[in-house]
Design an enzyme around this catalytic site. Structure first.
Site, mmCIF file in Angstrom:
data_model
loop_
_atom_site.group_PDB
_atom_site.id
_atom_site.type_symbol
_atom_site.label_atom_id
_atom_site.label_comp_id
_atom_site.label_asym_id
_atom_site.label_seq_id
_atom_site.Cartn_x
_atom_site.Cartn_y
_atom_site.Cartn_z
ATOM 1 N N GLU A 191 6.074 42.110 61.738
ATOM 2 C CA GLU A 191 6.268 43.109 62.616
ATOM 3 C C GLU A 191 8.000 42.855 62.950
ATOM 4 O O GLU A 191 8.381 43.973 63.321
ATOM 5 C CB GLU A 191 5.444 42.693 63.698
ATOM 6 C CG GLU A 191 5.770 43.554 64.897
ATOM 7 C CD GLU A 191 4.792 43.153 66.342
ATOM 8 O OE1 GLU A 191 4.871 43.821 67.307
ATOM 9 O OE2 GLU A 191 4.001 42.167 66.304
ATOM 10 N N GLN A 212 29.522 57.135 74.198
ATOM 11 C CA GLN A 212 30.982 57.080 74.828
ATOM 12 C C GLN A 212 31.902 57.916 73.912
ATOM 13 O O GLN A 212 32.618 58.594 74.326
ATOM 14 C CB GLN A 212 31.430 55.536 74.698
ATOM 15 C CG GLN A 212 32.545 55.527 75.476
ATOM 16 C CD GLN A 212 32.220 55.545 77.087
ATOM 17 O OE1 GLN A 212 31.235 55.448 77.504
ATOM 18 N NE2 GLN A 212 33.321 55.819 77.732
ATOM 19 N N GLY A 252 31.186 61.646 74.710
ATOM 20 C CA GLY A 252 31.351 61.993 76.090
ATOM 21 C C GLY A 252 30.473 62.795 76.560
ATOM 22 O O GLY A 252 29.026 62.190 76.308
ATOM 23 N N THR A 304 10.379 39.660 73.345
ATOM 24 C CA THR A 304 11.848 39.857 74.090
ATOM 25 C C THR A 304 13.081 39.192 73.190
ATOM 26 O O THR A 304 12.670 37.878 72.483
ATOM 27 C CB THR A 304 11.605 39.307 75.590
ATOM 28 O OG1 THR A 304 10.995 37.967 75.634
ATOM 29 C CG2 THR A 304 10.375 40.122 76.068
#
Length: 427
Positions: free
Chosen positions: A283, A378, A381, A407
């Site tokens: 997984e 970024q 833009g 996590t």
């Protein structure tokens, strides 16, 4: 198509096994010809087939289903026609008999277009299908895997609960053996279940569900096959308004005195922890492969845009700031890609003990994908901030990979523990 290469896959697998068992070192020629990302002709054919399918079928629908927060069931069933839903399952049970590297290829290629669709694929093909193929009985495999491999049935896995995520051993969903010894009665709830519903109104078709059968800290969990329509098994809620992965349905599943026949116990009673840990390895590796797909597509989008968009009289790709974003992203992507494919190459799906690097590839690749997608936004833009250019969706989707399947913080804990315990010297 994938179905047509199964006989060659089996022969290749046998040759690989012989090579691994042999004490004869590979020749210099064999080493020089080795391709980590497409180690055999079968893997290369799989990637070629997938890229064509993704370009023609998956990419055109991705934005629409993301906006509608709907799962494309019809497209998903086509994966069954291609042999992808049972990619790691033995041919005897309707699968394609391929390996962990093939699973990685499938997830990288699909995620480069539609990570949410790929997430539903992962929940079905890895969390249910591969899990049952590794841990189920012959009778269970014959009963459930053919329909799961051809797409007739859509499945998932129930582990997380409203009050138990990373602390998986803290799950409270219980299974109690009836007096006659013929059934277990399951009570509790599972949360954040991918494919928990596929239409928003009732449950998915079939699930592997982990439940507590005793308070033994090591042997307290058992795995069960739970089917749609079993009395007391219901959809609690469809989770709405997610940050990302919106075209993959997520749900709460409720178990209210659900009677499950003892024949639906997967493996031994109390033996689910080992099954869980073994399946967590593939997984996490395939989740890392999804990160690779997100990063690759983000790099392609920002590189292409940087050559077309002009500012101050020249393409923005001529400016050092943009070159830095693209070059660093590519280097990080390739580092993660080499790590993932090398771990997959050594993974035996029938064993366990690869937790350190299964954690490691996901820990490295998930933040990398989010970082690369952020750079793409970024670079573009304002255009990167809207759905038309894909990268804002990829950025939103990437965040889940730092949470689901473990996590970042859980990976830190697991890896530090394993290094301390098993690795006095790293290499």
């Amino acid at each position: 198509m994938l179905r047509s290469i199964n006989s060659r896959v089996i022969k290749t697998t046998l040759r690989s096994v012989v090579r691994q068992q042999s004490t004869v070192a590979p020749t210099a020629t064999e080493i020089s010809q080795f391709n980590l990302f497409n180690p055999t002709d079968e893997h290369a054919s799989l990637r070629t087939m997938l890229r064509d399918f993704v370009e023609k079928e998956v990419d055109p629908q991705a934005l629409e289903f993301n906006r509608k927060e709907k799962f494309n069931v019809d497209l998903f069933r086509k994966l069954g026609d291609l042999g992808l839903l049972g990619i790691t399952v033995e041919t005897e049970y309707g699968g394609s008999g391929m390996d962990a590297t093939a699973a990685v290829i499938a997830h990288e290629e699909m995620s480069a277009s539609d990570p949410a669709f790929c997430l539903s694929y992962l929940a079905h093909s890895m969390l249910f299908v591969n899990n049952l193929a590794r841990n189920g009985s012959h009778e269970q495999k014959l009963k459930y895997l053919p329909g799961a491999c051809d797409g007739t049935k859509i499945g998932g896995m129930g582990m997380s609960e409203p009050g138990a995520g990373t602390d998986v051993m803290g799950m409270s969903t219980s299974a109690t053996l009836t007096a006659d010894g013929k059934h277990y009665v399951i009570n509790g709830a599972k949360m954040w279940i991918t494919n928990g519903t596929v239409n928003g109104s009732d449950t998915g078709d079939v699930f592997l569900v982990y439940a507590r059968t005793s308070n033994d800290p090591r042997k307290g969990l058992t795995s069960f096959i739970v089917e749609k329509g079993m009395p007391g098994f219901t959809l609690g809620q469809k989770i709405e308004d997610k940050c990302g992965m919106r075209a993959s349905m997520t749900a709460e599943l409720v178990f209210d005195n659900v009677k499950v026949p003892i024949e639906n116990v997967v493996g031994e009673v109390g033996g689910a922890t080992l099954c869980m840990m073994r399946n967590l390895e593939i997984e996490r590796i395939t989740l890392a492969a999804m990160s690779l797909g997100i990063a690759r597509r983000s790099i392609e989008v920002m590189s292409n845009y940087s050559q077309q968009r002009k500012a101050f009289g020249k393409p923005i790709g001529d400016f050092g700031q943009i070159q830095k974003a693209i070059s660093e992203s590519y280097a990080e992507y390739m580092a993660g890609r080499a790590y993932v494919y090398n771990v997959a190459r050594h993974l035996d799906l029938n064993t366990y003990g690869n937790g350190l690097d299964a954690d490691g590839v996901k820990l490295f690749c998930a933040p990398m994908a989010k970082r690369v997608a952020d750079r793409a936004i970024q670079t573009l833009g304002g255009y990167g901030y809207v759905g038309e250019y894909q990268v804002e969706r990829l950025w939103r989707d990437s965040k889940l990979l730092e949470i689901g399947g473990g996590t970042n913080e859980a990976h830190h804990k697991n890896m530090a523990r394993d290094i301390k315990k098993n690795h006095t010297k790293i290499l």
